[in-house]
Write a protein that holds these residues in place. Structure first.
Motif, PDB file in Angstrom:
ATOM      1  N   ARG A  73      55.055  33.691  55.692  1.00  0.00           N
ATOM      2  CA  ARG A  73      56.160  34.629  55.471  1.00  0.00           C
ATOM      3  C   ARG A  73      55.634  36.041  55.216  1.00  0.00           C
ATOM      4  NH1 ARG A  73      61.047  31.395  52.911  1.00  0.00           N
ATOM      5  NH2 ARG A  73      60.396  29.271  53.375  1.00  0.00           N
ATOM      6  N   VAL A  74      54.610  36.164  54.375  1.00  0.00           N
ATOM      7  CA  VAL A  74      54.101  37.513  54.089  1.00  0.00           C
ATOM      8  C   VAL A  74      53.426  38.090  55.328  1.00  0.00           C
ATOM      9  CG1 VAL A  74      51.834  36.864  53.099  1.00  0.00           C
ATOM     10  CG2 VAL A  74      52.940  38.971  52.386  1.00  0.00           C
ATOM     11  N   THR A  75      52.788  37.234  56.134  1.00  0.00           N
ATOM     12  CA  THR A  75      52.148  37.715  57.360  1.00  0.00           C
ATOM     13  C   THR A  75      53.201  38.271  58.319  1.00  0.00           C
ATOM     14  OG1 THR A  75      50.406  36.074  57.074  1.00  0.00           O
ATOM     15  CG2 THR A  75      50.603  37.068  59.259  1.00  0.00           C
ATOM     16  N   ALA A  76      54.325  37.557  58.454  1.00  0.00           N
ATOM     17  CA  ALA A  76      55.396  38.018  59.352  1.00  0.00           C
ATOM     18  C   ALA A  76      55.978  39.349  58.866  1.00  0.00           C
ATOM     19  CB  ALA A  76      56.489  36.961  59.438  1.00  0.00           C
ATOM     20  N   VAL A  77      56.229  39.448  57.568  1.00  0.00           N
ATOM     21  CA  VAL A  77      56.808  40.681  57.020  1.00  0.00           C
ATOM     22  C   VAL A  77      55.821  41.840  57.182  1.00  0.00           C
ATOM     23  CG1 VAL A  77      57.587  41.811  54.895  1.00  0.00           C
ATOM     24  CG2 VAL A  77      58.304  39.469  55.401  1.00  0.00           C
ATOM     25  N   ALA A  78      54.560  41.585  56.892  1.00  0.00           N
ATOM     26  CA  ALA A  78      53.548  42.638  57.010  1.00  0.00           C
ATOM     27  C   ALA A  78      53.433  43.104  58.457  1.00  0.00           C
ATOM     28  CB  ALA A  78      52.204  42.132  56.492  1.00  0.00           C
ATOM     29  N   THR A  79      53.410  42.160  59.393  1.00  0.00           N
ATOM     30  CA  THR A  79      53.295  42.503  60.810  1.00  0.00           C
ATOM     31  C   THR A  79      54.446  43.408  61.238  1.00  0.00           C
ATOM     32  OG1 THR A  79      52.251  40.362  61.162  1.00  0.00           O
ATOM     33  CG2 THR A  79      53.021  41.519  63.134  1.00  0.00           C
ATOM     34  N   ARG A  80      55.648  43.044  60.775  1.00  0.00           N
ATOM     35  CA  ARG A  80      56.832  43.857  61.080  1.00  0.00           C
ATOM     36  C   ARG A  80      56.648  45.285  60.585  1.00  0.00           C
ATOM     37  NH1 ARG A  80      60.848  40.214  58.706  1.00  0.00           N
ATOM     38  NH2 ARG A  80      61.393  41.772  57.147  1.00  0.00           N
ATOM     39  N   LEU A  81      55.935  45.452  59.485  1.00  0.00           N
ATOM     40  CA  LEU A  81      55.730  46.780  58.907  1.00  0.00           C
ATOM     41  C   LEU A  81      54.439  47.425  59.414  1.00  0.00           C
ATOM     42  CD1 LEU A  81      56.802  45.963  55.229  1.00  0.00           C
ATOM     43  CD2 LEU A  81      58.116  47.247  56.923  1.00  0.00           C
TER      44      LEU A  81
END
Ligand SMILES: [Zn+2]
Length: 535
Positions: free
Chosen positions: A417-425
């Protein structure tokens, strides 16, 4: 005049960027202004139970009231926590190595220091056994203790673990309570910890500067996991040669093996250790702060995503360069302020997260993660309602934010989840780049992990070997737990703002997903979720 297509494209891009910028929820500036209040000299370094900590607490509560974020403690916004202090009178205490009938005194402060976080008997005389890393990991069938006769003896170990032990498990096995339980079960009555110089973040002299400052333990008897200990000390690795003299083993060789995370031998050390400890105690009261933002989904709002940060620091101590106030701006004014900023943004958001968000400022972190231990044991909402903890402690926005270090990355699906959110940012993530430093157990998320709750801690990251990594290392050497961790230090407000956005977006992501986070099947910490105890 008509614009050329190229100009038009440039203009649209500019407008798009401007729109994105105006939509930014954080500027870093208002976060830093809160850090300035929390870390003000007037708060005297926010020592657990001190007047300064209470003033910082009152400021946080006043902001929460103004934001309309409701109280969720056991006493309004507060959860009282009681402590017992332990202080050593070094002038009336001593350690000596007794060999061939002669007692060689150990210089307290210089050679070794008593570990007042553990119980200390008034007088002890015992043999010493070197037990390698001094850890036991049932899951890996690894034991440094089996095969050594530790009954009535003091165990001596070098911090670290063999290379095949995953970093999170290594950190867990080295947690104070965990290690002591294993040593006690093997018959030991005490322990001497020698930190591997390769994993020392600060020089020895700086780490022992405030050793006469009282240490604390949770007062309630249910928390006495260190019972049975009669002697505990930390030994200066630069002066450990005397401890190993005559054993047939050379300390520097052992350190070299430990640095490469190779197997360490186990052997008896010659002679005995004789110690006298003059310890006094007192009662101290402090409090955690708990606030809730109710979720928008009728079914999901009874569950909570926890966002935690410790508000205490180490108070007033020995002067360094004429300054006695250990302001704790980054440690952890930074995380405490971030929680207030996330609360502000989420409270004002037209789209409230579906689950509720619980903001928890804990006390006693610097005394051994005590406030979070108390909260995780006695949560002020139903324990089963806590579905995740995201902890923020000294996230160090002092370099540009491109990379995020995630402690616990591989342990639960919070990692994805944090990887997906970070990638989005537009951010990359990395796991703990310095597993030997045991960061995973060195902040409050660890107490949530022990209660089976999937947890993460996030920091501004730097690739190992990069100039940014050098900046972080130098910060830890010079400002960490020093009076210079104040608001006169350089800070990158854009990095802080980006990090605030990341944490907020992650909290929203977890809170909006009807599927609660879960441990990975192969995570050692999954066992805590099944049976709180040990993995
Ligand atoms: Zn700290």
């Amino acid at each position: 005049m008509r614009r050329t297509p190229a100009l038009s494209l440039t203009l649209s891009l500019t407008l798009l960027l401007a729109a994105t910028a105006s939509a930014a929820r954080f500027d870093g500036e208002s976060w830093w202004n809160i850090v300035k209040v929390l870390a003000d000299d007037a708060n005297e370094g926010r020592d657990t139970g001190s007047r300064g900590e209470r003033a910082a607490d009152d400021y946080v509560v006043a902001r929460l009231r103004a934001l309309g974020v409701r109280a969720a403690g056991s006493d309004g916004y507060f959860q009282p926590v009681e402590f017992t202090t332990r202080s050593i009178d070094e002038a009336a205490s001593s350690i000596a190595l007794v060999r061939h009938g002669r007692a060689a005194p150990v210089a307290l402060g210089e050679d070794a220091v008593f570990t007042t976080r553990m119980p200390l008997a008034a007088a002890v005389e015992a043999r010493l056994v070197f037990v390698g890393y001094g850890i036991e990991i049932d899951k890996l069938h690894y034991s440094d203790l089996k095969g050594s006769d530790l009954r009535g003896k003091i165990a001596v170990f070098i911090t670290g673990s063999p290379a095949d032990v995953p970093s999170a498990l290594s950190a867990h096995a080295q947690a104070r309570d965990e290690r002591w339980q294993a040593l006690r079960a093997a018959g030991a009555i005490g322990m001497i910890s020698i930190q591997n110089p390769a994993s020392m973040e600060k020089p020895w002299a700086a780490t022992v500067l405030n050793r006469l400052h009282p240490s604390m333990a949770l007062a309630a008897p249910e928390f006495s996991a260190t019972a049975g200990c009669r002697f505990a000390a930390s030994w200066n690795p630069a002066h450990a040669v005397a401890l190993f003299a005559g054993s047939g083993h050379d300390f520097d060789t052992l350190v070299a093996l430990a640095t490469e995370r190779k197997a360490l031998p186990h052997f008896a050390l010659p002679g005995r250790l004789r110690a006298r400890a003059a310890v006094s105690s007192a009662a101290v009261s402090s409090r955690n702060i708990v606030a809730a933002l109710d979720g928008s989904d009728p079914a999901l709002k009874s569950s909570f995503v926890v966002l935690s940060a410790h508000i205490d620091h180490i108070g007033i101590g020995e002067p360094v360069a004429g300054d006695r106030i250990y302001n704790g701006a980054m440690d952890n004014g930074s995380g405490s302020a971030l929680l207030l900023e996330v609360a502000r943004v989420l409270a004002a958001s037209p789209q409230k997260p579906r689950r509720s968000v619980l903001f928890v400022w804990v006390t006693g972190e610097e005394k051994g993660l005590l406030g979070s231990q108390y909260f995780a044991t006695h949560p002020t909402v139903a324990a089963s309602a806590l579905i995740a903890d995201i902890n923020v402690d000294m996230f160090l926005p002092i370099i540009p934010l491109r990379l995020v270090t995630v402690y616990g990355l591989g342990e639960s699906d919070l990692g994805e989840r944090v990887t997906a959110v970070a990638t989005r940012l537009g951010l990359a993530v990395q796991p703990d780049p310095l597993p030997l430093h045991n960061v995973f157990i060195r902040s409050d998320q660890y107490n949530f992990v022990r209660r089976g709750i999937p947890s993460l801690m996030l920091d501004v990251g730097a690739a190992p070997g990069s100039p940014e990594a050098a900046t972080l290392v130098s910060w830890r050497r010079n400002r960490y737990h020093a009076p210079s961790d104040d608001t006169n230090q350089p800070v990158d407000l854009a990095a802080a703002a980006g990090f605030e956005e990341l944490v907020t977006a992650l909290v929203e992501e977890i809170a909006n997903d009807p599927v609660a986070p879960h441990w990975k099947a192969d995570s050692a910490f999954r066992a805590f979720a099944q049976a709180p105890g040990a993995p």
